[in-house]
Design a protein around this motif. Structure first.
Motif, PDB file in Angstrom:
ATOM      1  N   SER A   1       0.830  -1.199   0.000  1.00 57.75           N
ATOM      2  CA  SER A   1       0.000   0.000   0.000  1.00 57.75           C
ATOM      3  C   SER A   1       0.865   1.250   0.000  1.00 57.75           C
ATOM      4  CB  SER A   1      -0.896   0.007   1.237  1.00 57.75           C
ATOM      5  OG  SER A   1      -1.548  -1.241   1.374  1.00 57.75           O
ATOM      6  N   SER A   2       2.145   1.111  -0.379  1.00 51.94           N
ATOM      7  CA  SER A   2       3.046   2.248  -0.246  1.00 51.94           C
ATOM      8  C   SER A   2       4.112   2.336  -1.334  1.00 51.94           C
ATOM      9  CB  SER A   2       3.743   2.168   1.119  1.00 51.94           C
ATOM     10  OG  SER A   2       4.628   1.049   1.145  1.00 51.94           O
ATOM     11  N   THR A   3       4.179   1.338  -2.219  1.00 54.07           N
ATOM     12  CA  THR A   3       5.217   1.240  -3.258  1.00 54.07           C
ATOM     13  C   THR A   3       6.610   1.052  -2.653  1.00 54.07           C
ATOM     14  OG1 THR A   3       3.781   2.640  -4.628  1.00 54.07           O
ATOM     15  CG2 THR A   3       5.911   2.191  -5.541  1.00 54.07           C
TER      16      THR A   3
ATOM     17  N   TRP B   1       4.171  15.465  -3.383  1.00 58.47           N
ATOM     18  CA  TRP B   1       3.759  16.553  -2.482  1.00 58.47           C
ATOM     19  C   TRP B   1       4.690  16.668  -1.293  1.00 58.47           C
ATOM     20  CZ3 TRP B   1       0.049  19.986  -3.757  1.00 58.47           C
ATOM     21  CH2 TRP B   1      -0.778  19.643  -4.830  1.00 58.47           C
ATOM     22  N   ASN B   2       5.363  15.597  -0.960  1.00 56.68           N
ATOM     23  CA  ASN B   2       6.302  15.608   0.151  1.00 56.68           C
ATOM     24  C   ASN B   2       7.176  14.374  -0.010  1.00 56.68           C
ATOM     25  OD1 ASN B   2       7.653  15.131   2.564  1.00 56.68           O
ATOM     26  ND2 ASN B   2       6.021  16.020   3.813  1.00 56.68           N
ATOM     27  N   LEU B   3       8.432  14.612  -0.351  1.00 57.61           N
ATOM     28  CA  LEU B   3       9.307  13.508  -0.757  1.00 57.61           C
ATOM     29  C   LEU B   3       9.652  12.554   0.385  1.00 57.61           C
ATOM     30  CD1 LEU B   3      11.620  15.538  -3.171  1.00 57.61           C
ATOM     31  CD2 LEU B   3       9.727  14.035  -3.805  1.00 57.61           C
ATOM     32  N   GLU B   4       9.295  12.906   1.612  1.00 62.13           N
ATOM     33  CA  GLU B   4       9.513  12.006   2.748  1.00 62.13           C
ATOM     34  C   GLU B   4       8.330  11.060   2.938  1.00 62.13           C
ATOM     35  OE1 GLU B   4      12.505  12.139   4.310  1.00 62.13           O
ATOM     36  OE2 GLU B   4      12.826  13.563   2.660  1.00 62.13           O
ATOM     37  N   ARG B   5       7.272  11.257   2.143  1.00 60.44           N
ATOM     38  CA  ARG B   5       6.056  10.458   2.312  1.00 60.44           C
ATOM     39  C   ARG B   5       5.914   9.429   1.192  1.00 60.44           C
ATOM     40  NH1 ARG B   5       2.786  12.199   6.975  1.00 60.44           N
ATOM     41  NH2 ARG B   5       3.949  14.010   7.665  1.00 60.44           N
ATOM     42  N   ILE B   6       5.130   8.390   1.492  1.00 57.15           N
ATOM     43  CA  ILE B   6       4.837   7.377   0.485  1.00 57.15           C
ATOM     44  C   ILE B   6       3.792   7.940  -0.495  1.00 57.15           C
ATOM     45  CG2 ILE B   6       5.392   5.411   1.984  1.00 57.15           C
ATOM     46  CD1 ILE B   6       1.793   5.866   1.450  1.00 57.15           C
ATOM     47  N   PRO B   7       3.795   7.462  -1.740  1.00 55.02           N
ATOM     48  CA  PRO B   7       2.793   7.913  -2.710  1.00 55.02           C
ATOM     49  C   PRO B   7       1.508   7.085  -2.624  1.00 55.02           C
ATOM     50  CG  PRO B   7       4.337   6.453  -3.792  1.00 55.02           C
ATOM     51  CD  PRO B   7       4.791   6.548  -2.352  1.00 55.02           C
TER      52      PRO B   7
ATOM     53  N   PRO C   1      -3.495   5.354  -3.876  1.00 54.38           N
ATOM     54  CA  PRO C   1      -2.420   6.244  -4.335  1.00 54.38           C
ATOM     55  C   PRO C   1      -2.945   7.509  -5.029  1.00 54.38           C
ATOM     56  CG  PRO C   1      -2.403   4.161  -5.563  1.00 54.38           C
ATOM     57  CD  PRO C   1      -3.359   3.998  -4.445  1.00 54.38           C
ATOM     58  N   ALA C   2      -4.061   7.404  -5.735  1.00 60.47           N
ATOM     59  CA  ALA C   2      -4.646   8.615  -6.347  1.00 60.47           C
ATOM     60  C   ALA C   2      -4.981   9.618  -5.250  1.00 60.47           C
ATOM     61  CB  ALA C   2      -5.888   8.259  -7.166  1.00 60.47           C
ATOM     62  N   ALA C   3      -5.587   9.135  -4.160  1.00 57.97           N
ATOM     63  CA  ALA C   3      -5.940  10.015  -3.035  1.00 57.97           C
ATOM     64  C   ALA C   3      -4.683  10.642  -2.440  1.00 57.97           C
ATOM     65  CB  ALA C   3      -6.696   9.223  -1.965  1.00 57.97           C
ATOM     66  N   HIS C   4      -3.662   9.832  -2.205  1.00 64.20           N
ATOM     67  CA  HIS C   4      -2.445  10.330  -1.567  1.00 64.20           C
ATOM     68  C   HIS C   4      -1.654  11.285  -2.458  1.00 64.20           C
ATOM     69  CE1 HIS C   4      -3.254   8.069   1.886  1.00 64.20           C
ATOM     70  NE2 HIS C   4      -2.509   6.999   1.698  1.00 64.20           N
ATOM     71  N   CYS C   5      -1.847  11.181  -3.766  1.00 61.66           N
ATOM     72  CA  CYS C   5      -1.101  12.052  -4.689  1.00 61.66           C
ATOM     73  C   CYS C   5      -1.959  13.185  -5.255  1.00 61.66           C
ATOM     74  CB  CYS C   5      -0.507  11.230  -5.834  1.00 61.66           C
ATOM     75  SG  CYS C   5       0.831  10.137  -5.307  1.00 61.66           S
ATOM     76  N   GLY C   6      -3.225  13.277  -4.838  1.00 62.33           N
ATOM     77  CA  GLY C   6      -4.064  14.396  -5.275  1.00 62.33           C
ATOM     78  C   GLY C   6      -4.491  14.323  -6.738  1.00 62.33           C
ATOM     79  N   VAL C   7      -4.714  13.099  -7.249  1.00 61.82           N
ATOM     80  CA  VAL C   7      -5.174  12.939  -8.628  1.00 61.82           C
ATOM     81  C   VAL C   7      -6.427  12.061  -8.654  1.00 61.82           C
ATOM     82  CG1 VAL C   7      -2.892  13.319  -9.636  1.00 61.82           C
ATOM     83  CG2 VAL C   7      -3.583  10.988  -9.021  1.00 61.82           C
TER      84      VAL C   7
ATOM     85  N   PRO D   1      -8.290   6.550   5.529  1.00 61.09           N
ATOM     86  CA  PRO D   1      -8.540   7.220   6.819  1.00 61.09           C
ATOM     87  C   PRO D   1      -7.529   8.322   7.155  1.00 61.09           C
ATOM     88  CG  PRO D   1      -7.755   4.953   7.151  1.00 61.09           C
ATOM     89  CD  PRO D   1      -7.993   5.123   5.688  1.00 61.09           C
ATOM     90  N   THR D   2      -6.370   8.290   6.493  1.00 54.14           N
ATOM     91  CA  THR D   2      -5.348   9.316   6.741  1.00 54.14           C
ATOM     92  C   THR D   2      -4.772   9.774   5.409  1.00 54.14           C
ATOM     93  OG1 THR D   2      -3.485   7.770   6.782  1.00 54.14           O
ATOM     94  CG2 THR D   2      -4.630   8.122   8.875  1.00 54.14           C
ATOM     95  N   THR D   3      -4.005  10.851   5.455  1.00 57.41           N
ATOM     96  CA  THR D   3      -3.230  11.230   4.274  1.00 57.41           C
ATOM     97  C   THR D   3      -1.958  10.368   4.257  1.00 57.41           C
ATOM     98  OG1 THR D   3      -2.260  13.013   5.557  1.00 57.41           O
ATOM     99  CG2 THR D   3      -4.156  13.571   4.178  1.00 57.41           C
ATOM    100  N   ALA D   4      -1.096  10.617   3.273  1.00 61.16           N
ATOM    101  CA  ALA D   4       0.083   9.761   3.059  1.00 61.16           C
ATOM    102  C   ALA D   4       0.964   9.675   4.304  1.00 61.16           C
ATOM    103  CB  ALA D   4       0.902  10.295   1.886  1.00 61.16           C
ATOM    104  N   PHE D   5       1.328   8.444   4.699  1.00 60.96           N
ATOM    105  CA  PHE D   5       2.211   8.288   5.854  1.00 60.96           C
ATOM    106  C   PHE D   5       3.666   8.376   5.433  1.00 60.96           C
ATOM    107  CE2 PHE D   5       0.235   4.224   4.622  1.00 60.96           C
ATOM    108  CZ  PHE D   5       1.319   3.420   4.337  1.00 60.96           C
ATOM    109  N   ARG D   6       4.559   8.356   6.436  1.00 56.02           N
ATOM    110  CA  ARG D   6       5.982   8.521   6.145  1.00 56.02           C
ATOM    111  C   ARG D   6       6.596   7.261   5.575  1.00 56.02           C
ATOM    112  NH1 ARG D   6       5.118  11.501  10.452  1.00 56.02           N
ATOM    113  NH2 ARG D   6       5.674  13.707  10.300  1.00 56.02           N
TER     114      ARG D   6
END
Lengths: 482, 94
Positions: A127-129, A141-147, A178-184, A401-406
């Motif tokens: 769930s994180s690539t 959106w934040n290179l420390e986060r998973i897509p 991943p669409a949700a976490h990447c804003g697409v 339930p959350t935005t992209a985790f670390r």
């Protein structure tokens, strides 16, 4: 505006008016990729001469459709003739298919230029690539986060403007999360809507290919191209595919939207709930009817899914035996040793875990307790949806339930990673279509996704709702600064 | 414990997946946590519930048995880790 920022429909308009050519678009994207790919790592393979992937027949001017000349990225689990297809696994790191997946063939027939193959969790398991053998993809959106994952490379490539649109695959949320976490925008169509021929199998009763795009119009355009019955996939359904763009009316008056109480749980990020509630109010203002519904078996979906998906995976992945293609260990003493070592060296930890779990739940003495039980609960979950759709046209929930985790946060705790799929998995178990569209940002500037689910083969209702929402907001126009 | 190290060893043989001693320990603890979570399903009475294997009604698909071209041998062997003449080659079986 830079050409690489264009959507499919914008680029297509510009080309039809003669203002730009497909070559201009390609040059712009190549430039963009050279600037940002090193930081994002969305691709496994970037083609040197993508123009050559176009079908020669698609050059006839009079037949040019809206996808003609559009550069698209394809997840690396769909076969591409003569182009390495790795599933982001050591097992297939040298595999060059001799045939195109049906979806790839259809894209080519529509004049699409295949730009490259995108990174993913190994064999789409994750769930994180992060489980990719090719290295993790980062969230633009934040290179420390998973897509997100498993189609994290496709979603990141679209968000980072490294392609105009992409294809992903979704077994338990691997397009929508991943669409949700990447804003697409990402859609999993109804099971059977899109051919799986040439999609490397993970869990055959759940897998489905779908579009990841910059907006809802592009989603409909790409879905038009890839949908429809395929004699080479016996589970693709003989239901005529409509023109999905006809659903883009902007009108939701009279549409009944169900809101399942079980999807607003304790422990979810407050900004996610706020964004989704705000979106619902907006649709209500536009004339939709909002109705609370119940999907009482939601809490059982993850356990059900991880029994069924791993069981199917353990069977599907039995083919990687080091004989016909893929990786083979060196210096094996005999055939059995060759199998055991090849698979031990060729698969990563998450894939091994799922093969083991799947083999266990199917093994003698445990079949009824796990596999059959999960199939029965799948019936209950499907019945929940049938019930809800008796009074609702679509259902709306958060995508995650959350935005992209670390990066690194959940990789050593498989159960926590599995639980992050809580809102997307039921859609696959029930076989219904679902879409995720951007609906805001949290306090750290990370995108939030709105999930819209519909009845079997009613992608039009979810596209209609998604488009009406998108018309009222500009979340989909926001792009990360890279 | 839902699963023991001995069971993990047995399953790894069924799955044709060699595990080192260290792998076995970690695998046992991960699978145990996951299987414990799956116990949740036993809260539900499913005595009279039909199992679902496919959500869309599917029927067996048959076609005319016509002679058609198949994959050329050289394409089929192109990705083979080892081959000899027109065959896939494997280590000794016995």
């Amino acid at each position: 505006m830079n050409l690489y920022e264009l959507t499919i429909h914008e680029a297509s308009d510009e080309m039809r008016r003669g203002r730009i050519t497909s070559g201009d678009l390609m040059e712009s994207l190549k430039q963009r990729i050279s600037e940002v790919e090193e930081r994002v790592h969305a691709y496994v393979t970037i083609l040197d001469r993508p123009e050559e992937t176009k079908s020669p027949s698609s050059d006839r001017q009079e037949e040019q459709g809206p996808l003609s000349g559009i550069p698209v990225a394809v997840k690396d689990n769909m076969t591409t003739r003569g182009i390495r297809t790795t599933c982001s696994s050591k097992m297939l790191s040298n595999f060059i298919p001799h045939y195109d997946a049906t979806v790839v063939d259809r894209l080519r027939q529509n004049g699409v230029v295949i730009l490259g193959k995108t990174n993913m969790d190994e064999f789409a398991m994750g769930s994180s690539t992060e489980t990719s053998y090719m290295g993790a993809t980062r969230n633009p959106w934040n290179l420390e986060r998973i897509p997100g994952g498993s189609s994290g490379g496709s979603a990141a490539a679209v968000a980072a403007d490294e392609c105009i649109a992409a294809l992903g695959s979704d077994t338990g949320g691997s397009i929508r999360q991943p669409a949700a976490h990447c804003g697409v925008v990402g859609m999993k169509p109804t099971y059977g809507r899109v051919s799986r021929y040439g999609l490397v199998a993970f869990a055959s009763s759940l897998d489905q290919i779908g579009p990841i795009t910059k907006d809802v119009t592009d989603c409909a355009l790409l879905l038009n191209a890839i949908s429809g019955h395929d004699p080479r996939d016996s589970t693709s359904v003989k239901v005529p595919a409509p023109d999905f763009t006809s659903a883009l009316t902007g009108e939701v008056r009279g549409l009944t939207i169900g809101v399942p109480a079980e999807y607003f749980v304790e422990g979810m990020q407050p900004e996610v709930e706020d964004a989704v509630r705000t979106a619902l109010s907006l649709l209500e203002e536009r004339g939709a009817v909002i109705k609370e519904v119940s999907l009482p078996h939601t809490g059982y979906a993850i356990a059900t899914y991880y029994i069924l998906a791993t069981a199917e995976a353990s069977s599907n992945l039995a083919r990687y035996d080091g004989v016909k293609y893929g990786y083979r260990t060196e210096n094996a003493s005999d055939l059995m040793d060759m199998y055991m070592q090849t698979r031990a060296q060729g698969f990563g930890p998450e894939v091994k875990r799922r093969i083991m779990l799947g083999t266990y739940v199917l093994s003698a003495g445990y079949y009824d307790a796990y596999y059959r039980k999960a199939q029965q609960v799948r019936t209950l979950i499907k019945n929940d949806f049938d019930q809800a759709f008796q009074t609702c046209d679509v259902l709306i929930t958060p995508t995650s339930p959350t935005t992209a985790f670390r990066i690194g946060e959940k990789i050593n705790d498989p159960l926590q990673m599995y639980l992050s799929d809580i809102f997307t998995i039921s859609v696959n178990l029930a076989g219904i279509p679902g879409i995720s569209v951007p609906c805001g940002f949290d306090n750290s500037g990370l995108p939030i996704g709105l999930q819209i689910m519909g009845r079997h083969f009613n992608e039009k209702a979810i596209l209609r709702s998604a488009y009406a929402y998108e018309q009222q907001t500009d979340w989909h126009r926001k792009r990360p600064v890279l | 414990m839902k699963i023991t190290k001995q069971e993990v060893e047995h399953v790894s043989l069924l799955a044709r997946l060699h595990l080192s001693d260290q792998d076995k320990e970690l695998m046992t603890s991960h699978l145990d946590a996951i299987l414990t979570y799956m116990d949740k399903l036993n809260e539900l009475d499913t005595k009279d519930v039909e199992p679902t294997s496919h959500v869309i009604e599917v029927e067996n698909v048959v076609r005319e048995d016509q002679v058609r071209d198949s994959i050329p041998v050289e394409d089929a062997l192109a990705n083979a880790p080892d081959k000899e003449n027109d065959f896939f080659k494997v280590p000794r079986i016995l």
